[in-house]
Design a protein around this motif. Sequence first.
Motif, PDB file in Angstrom:
ATOM      1  N   ASP A 173      -2.015   9.021  14.964  1.00  0.00           N
ATOM      2  CA  ASP A 173      -2.633   8.133  13.980  1.00  0.00           C
ATOM      3  C   ASP A 173      -1.638   7.513  13.007  1.00  0.00           C
ATOM      4  N   GLU A 174      -0.635   8.311  12.573  1.00  0.00           N
ATOM      5  CA  GLU A 174       0.284   7.778  11.574  1.00  0.00           C
ATOM      6  C   GLU A 174       1.071   6.586  12.121  1.00  0.00           C
ATOM      7  N   TYR A 175       1.406   6.614  13.400  1.00  0.00           N
ATOM      8  CA  TYR A 175       2.099   5.490  14.017  1.00  0.00           C
ATOM      9  C   TYR A 175       1.157   4.291  14.169  1.00  0.00           C
ATOM     10  N   LEU A 190       0.652   2.637  10.819  1.00  0.00           N
ATOM     11  CA  LEU A 190       1.848   1.897  10.413  1.00  0.00           C
ATOM     12  C   LEU A 190       1.912   0.569  11.149  1.00  0.00           C
ATOM     13  N   ALA A 191       1.718   0.593  12.473  1.00  0.00           N
ATOM     14  CA  ALA A 191       1.774  -0.633  13.255  1.00  0.00           C
ATOM     15  C   ALA A 191       0.744  -1.639  12.764  1.00  0.00           C
ATOM     16  N   LYS A 192      -0.454  -1.177  12.452  1.00  0.00           N
ATOM     17  CA  LYS A 192      -1.503  -2.078  11.965  1.00  0.00           C
ATOM     18  C   LYS A 192      -1.123  -2.696  10.626  1.00  0.00           C
ATOM     19  N   THR A 193      -0.574  -1.883   9.734  1.00  0.00           N
ATOM     20  CA  THR A 193      -0.180  -2.381   8.418  1.00  0.00           C
ATOM     21  C   THR A 193       0.892  -3.463   8.538  1.00  0.00           C
ATOM     22  N   VAL A 194       1.896  -3.201   9.375  1.00  0.00           N
ATOM     23  CA  VAL A 194       2.964  -4.180   9.550  1.00  0.00           C
ATOM     24  C   VAL A 194       2.442  -5.413  10.280  1.00  0.00           C
ATOM     25  N   TYR A 251      12.833   7.227  13.551  1.00  0.00           N
ATOM     26  CA  TYR A 251      13.355   5.988  14.125  1.00  0.00           C
ATOM     27  C   TYR A 251      12.289   5.237  14.913  1.00  0.00           C
ATOM     28  N   PHE A 252      11.358   5.967  15.512  1.00  0.00           N
ATOM     29  CA  PHE A 252      10.300   5.304  16.265  1.00  0.00           C
ATOM     30  C   PHE A 252       9.396   4.507  15.337  1.00  0.00           C
TER      31      PHE A 252
END
Length: 386
Positions: free
Chosen positions: A11-13, A16-20, A70-71
């Motif tokens: 979920d955290e990834y 993050l992707a959605k926010t960016v 890094y991912f």
Amino acid sequence: MTDLSTGSLPDEYTQLAKTVRDFARTVVAPVAAQHDRDHTFPYEVVRGMADMGLFGLPFPEEYGGMGGDYFALCLALEELGKVDQSVAITLEAGVSLGAMPVYRFGTEAQKQEWLPRLTSGRALGAFGLTEPGAGSDAGGTRTTAVRDGDSWVINGSKQFITNSGTDITELVTVTAVTGRDASGKAQISSILVPTNTPGFEAGPAYDKVGWNASDTHPLTFTDVRVPAENLLGEEGRGYAGFLRILDEGRIAIAALAVGAAQGCVDESVKYAREREAFGTAIGRNQAIAFKIARMEARAYAARTAYYDAAALMLAGKPFKKEAAIAKLVASEAAMDNARDATQIHGGYGFMNEYAVARHYRDSKILEIGEGTTEVQLMLIARQVGL
């Protein structure tokens, strides 16, 4: 090993992707064409990325970072790369080439001095490796650093250095020959050079084919004197250290390239649905539909490759070959997709107002920067025993 399977990220990834992605669509995309046209650095976008903490994504909180990995950086680069490669490379270079060498090889004093500024995004760092006669052959470095008492005195030049001449650039890490071994081979070290040091000069910005909103300059060093403690890592190990930075950076560049490749798919799907010819949407023609299907397949395969390389890196396992493969297939996917997207758009694809035209100009450098296609092939061949 961390599960980084496409379609099933933690979920955290995903968040993050959605926010960016939202930031890229609402903040970056509306100004991308103007900055590209005017060849201007997008300071307001960089401030926005700084406020989001993107420059600190893979760094510990003790140095002002976000405590991610890094991912996480790669996911951000992919989303930014969909709409503006110039903005994406500004982030990639600021983190991977600017701050990461200090984090990987710096003393605690160097980290405390520089990382809080760099990870906050309020200052940018650059890495001065490439020279007029030393690109892929970085071992051919001619810049020198001579020890003079408690100082290093640097003379030489660098070229094609990203983030090296902005108003917020404060640090350039420079590779320089600091001695010779018994066989006469150059010993290359890395040295931190604050940009306000006398004798340091960033030349006029390059007039480039693409990445026009990315800051790129040649640099000259004329009797640049810095304290001896500005040596980064071990003396004579600067080139070896930077090879590790390049291995990591190839995963990041692959992520950026995947974003570019996917951006071309997205723009093409939208256009193929809206554009009509001979009484029907062009996407209903197999010639167009199949071309877009191949574009999607390229982006998916390249994404899987960089996910795999990142998972190995996070697990502490060897990843040199996988990083080279990811960079190779992703950069080629970006260039191939940009060409196909331009063809799908027809005459409109040749107009700079369309995003695919910018991707067409921008994507070529992905097959050159941070290791050319030929270098990736060489590395892969070595890793399989040839």
